[in-house]
Each structure stands twice: as structure tokens, then as C-alpha cells.
Design an enzyme around this catalytic site. Structure first.
Site, short mmCIF file in Angstrom:
data_model
loop_
_atom_site.label_atom_id
_atom_site.label_comp_id
_atom_site.label_asym_id
_atom_site.label_seq_id
_atom_site.Cartn_x
_atom_site.Cartn_y
_atom_site.Cartn_z
N GLU A 191 0.82 -1.21 0.00
CA GLU A 191 0.00 0.00 0.00
C GLU A 191 0.86 1.26 0.00
OE1 GLU A 191 -2.08 -2.93 2.90
OE2 GLU A 191 -0.07 -2.60 2.04
N THR A 242 19.20 -40.77 1.17
CA THR A 242 19.43 -40.01 -0.07
C THR A 242 20.84 -39.44 -0.07
OG1 THR A 242 17.08 -39.48 -0.31
CG2 THR A 242 18.65 -38.04 -1.43
N ASP A 259 23.36 -40.48 -2.98
CA ASP A 259 23.61 -39.52 -4.07
C ASP A 259 24.67 -38.47 -3.75
OD1 ASP A 259 21.59 -40.84 -5.42
OD2 ASP A 259 20.02 -39.42 -4.81
#
Length: 371
Positions: free
Chosen positions: A57, A201, A205
Site C-alpha cells: 500500500e 538419499t 547420491d
């Protein structure tokens, strides 16, 4: 609810589009947009650009100057009525002589929560509430999740084959999805507060979990759920912990071991988490992230971590990449190896927000409705 003219709906849709520009820059504050108009003509517009900066605003009013007198303000969220990092927007609207304010949704933040609307009305300004409310609540869902549930908005991401596998029977998963899909994942990482994976994971990886080759709006904390604290000191996550935040959530006992101290010495933060059924209590973990004022959490795997979140109704949305591949094999890793529903009626209620092709893959952007 009163009817709205076509130009009023158009102004609010424009305010919503402006608000989205703040994504990744304003959190944990909400995204807000504002359009000042005179009849069917736009006078000025603005949006909340960054956390701690001027609100939508105020930006629009500064651009309008004296032209704001007698105008209508279309705002995606109830104007604030308290002093926070910036002065109250209500005061700015009143002082500018705005005649009417159209608000998409009330702000449930306790220090606002209807006070802004009452203050404007007390000053003689007409206030209408509810135009495009559903749209405003949809894109500010992360803000609402943190405010109402005390945890981040949880975004799941996985890539799967046509037969619903996320890795082969040997654990190989690089790469199921195409390059365009992986680039989109980097864009997601570049706007969230945290990226979380399970320890399996990491061991499989050795990911970095950083946003690369895309504009970065905020640097995500890498979070590892690691109940037995198996995170290798030689992993790329630990090697980069001094440069990019790394948070390891483990059990209370493991957090007090010399191994935890070595990770801390490398730059990682190690925090204790309650357990549930021999695994980390993910609700407790998310509450901890909520206390850190994290608004968006991207969860990238593995399968058991994703399944635990789904089984406990802790997921809010998902990006699912379906690649034109068939992996097969009963021992291959399923996309959802959780407990599963007994009947179709018990399956989670999902809403597909968008679905589209991205390179050779199909992408479904999904919202999970609360149970």
C-alpha cells in the site's frame, strides 16, 4: 456478499499478480499487492518487494502522490494496523484520503486480525472484504500454514517413472527426469527457506541441495533427517556447511556425541528431535523449523521420508515429475512406500493445481487438502 464489477475483479487480479513478485523475498511475511484506481482507471500500483521493506500500500501511495485522494485501493490482504518493521498501512491510506478499500482476505495475524478493517471504517473509509478471497488464500498458503500450524508449508518433490518408481532395484535414480525438470527444481530451491532429505538419499547420491544456474531469491538451509547420525564428514553437504547453512536433525542421544561435535566444527548445526516408532518425529521436526520462522520447506526424498510425511498428513503440496520411462521390478523403489490406504475412500484428497509438459516429462503440481 456484494457483487463486483468486471473492472474491480480485474484490479484485484492485477494486485494478486503483483503480490506474487515478492515470492522468495518477503517471507516469513505474506506476499501482498495493491492497485489504486479511480473508477475504471489505474492510478498507481505496488507490491511488497522484500522482508522489512515498505508494504504494498505504501509503495502504491508514494507512486500516486496527491492522485490517491478519493481513490479506491484494491489490496490482496487486510492492511496492517500496528507498528512492525514499518508503520501501519492503515494510517497511510487514511492520511492519503483514500475513499474505499477492497480487501481480498482478512489477515489472521493476531496483531491485525480485523483491526485494520475496523480502523479504516472508523476513519470513514468504505471497506469491502472477500473479492478473490480463494485466490489470495491459495497463493499465501505458506504464510497461513506457518501462522496457523506453527510449521513450514511442506512441498514434496519427486521424479518417477510411468510405473511409479523413483529408483531402480539397485538404487539408481540419476536421472529419471529430464534436464528441464531438474532446472525447475533448482528454481524451487532458489525461493524456499529450506530443502530437506533423508540420510539414505545423502548416502546414495551425495547431493549439494543448492540452487545452481538460476536466479537465487533466498539461500535455502539444507536439512538432513538423520536419526543415527550417519552423515559422512566427507560428504559435499558437510564440505560446504561453512558457506551454505546445514541443519542436521537427529536423536537427543546422537546430538550429544563426539560425531555431532565434529559436524558442528565443520560448520553444521546439529539439533535433537523427538522420535516416534524408532524414527524421527517429523511433526516435532517441522515445529522446530517453524520456530526458526521457515515458511516454505522443499522435501526432495527419499521415499520413506516422503511416505512418512504423507502418512501423517504433513504434506501441503507436491511437484511430481513423471518421466516416459518404465523401470519395473518388484524390488525397485516405489514413489510412495508408505502404509497405504485400505480403501479408495481413505486416499488423501488431492487437487491438481496445474499439469503440463516440461521437456519430455509431465509435471503435476498438486495440493493436499487437510483431512
Amino acid at each position: 456478499m456484494r457483487g463486483y464489477a468486471d473492472h474491480e475483479i480485474a484490479f484485484m487480479n492485477r494486485a494478486l499478480a503483483l503480490a506474487r513478485r515478492g515470492q522468495g523475498r518477503v517471507e516469513p511475511n505474506p506476499m501482498v499487492g495493491c492497485v489504486l484506481a479511480d473508477g475504471g482507471r489505474t492510478i498507481a500500483e505496488g507490491h511488497h518487494r522484500r522482508f522489512g521493506g515498505p508494504h504494498a500500500e505504501v509503495v502504491a501511495l508514494r507512486r500516486a502522490g496527491p492522485r490517491a485522494l478519493g481513490s479506491t485501493a484494491y489490496v490482496t490482504l487486510e492492511p496492517c494496523s500496528h507498528f512492525g518493521k514499518t508503520p501501519p498501512c492503515c494510517d497511510a491510506l487514511i492520511e492519503a484520503g483514500v475513499r474505499r478499500v477492497v480487501v481480498a482476505m482478512k489477515d489472521p495475524f493476531p496483531e491485525v486480525s480485523g483491526r485494520g478493517i475496523r480502523r479504516l471504517r472508523k476513519a470513514g473509509i468504505t471497506v469491502d472484504v472477500g473479492l478473490c478471497r480463494a485466490e489470495a488464500e491459495e497463493f499465501n498458503a505458506p504464510y497461513l500454514t506457518l501462522l496457523r500450524r506453527g510449521r513450514p508449508h511442506v512441498i514434496l518433490k519427486w521424479a518417477q517413472s510411468l510405473d511409479g518408481k523413483i529408483a531402480t532395484r539397485t538404487g539408481d535414480s540419476q536421472w529419471i527426469s529430464g534436464q528441464a525438470s531438474r532446472r525447475l527444481v533448482h528454481r524451487l530451491r532458489a525461493r524456499v527457506d529450506a530443502v530437506m532429505v533423508g540420510i539414505n538419499t545423502v548416502l546414495r547420491d551425495d547431493p549439494l541441495l543448492t540452487a545452481r544456474d538460476v536466479p537465487v531469491r533466498r539461500t535455502a538451509t539444507r536439512v538432513v533427517a538423520d536419526s543415527r547420525l550417519r552423515l559422512p564428514p566427507t560428504s559435499r553437504l558437510v564440505a560446504t556447511a561453512a558457506a551454505v547453512p546445514l541443519l542436521v536433525m537427529t536423536t537427543r542421544a546422537a546430538a550429544s556425541t563426539p560425531r555431532a561435535d565434529r559436524l558442528r566444527a565443520a560448520g553444521a548445526t546439529v539439533r535433537p528431535c523427538r522420535t516416534r516408532g524408532g524414527r524421527l518425529d517429523l511433526a516435532h521436526l517441522l515445529t522446530h523449523l517453524g520456530r526458526l520462522r521457515m515458511t516454505n520447506l522443499l522435501v526432495e526424498g527419499g521415499g520413506h521420508l516422503l511416505a512418512d510425511l504423507l502418512d501423517r498428513n504433513l504434506a501441503d503440496e507436491a511437484y511430481v515429475f513423471v518421466a516416459p520411462k518404465l523401470i519395473g521390478g518388484g524390488d525397485a523403489v516405489q514413489a510412495y512406500p508408505g502404509r497405504g490406504a485400505r480403501t479408495i475412500a481413505e486416499t488423501p484428497t488431492l487437487r491438481c493445481i496445474t499439469h503440463r509438459r516440461i521437456g519430455p516429462d509431465l509435471l503435476a503440481h498438486i495440493r493436499f487438502d487437510p483431512p
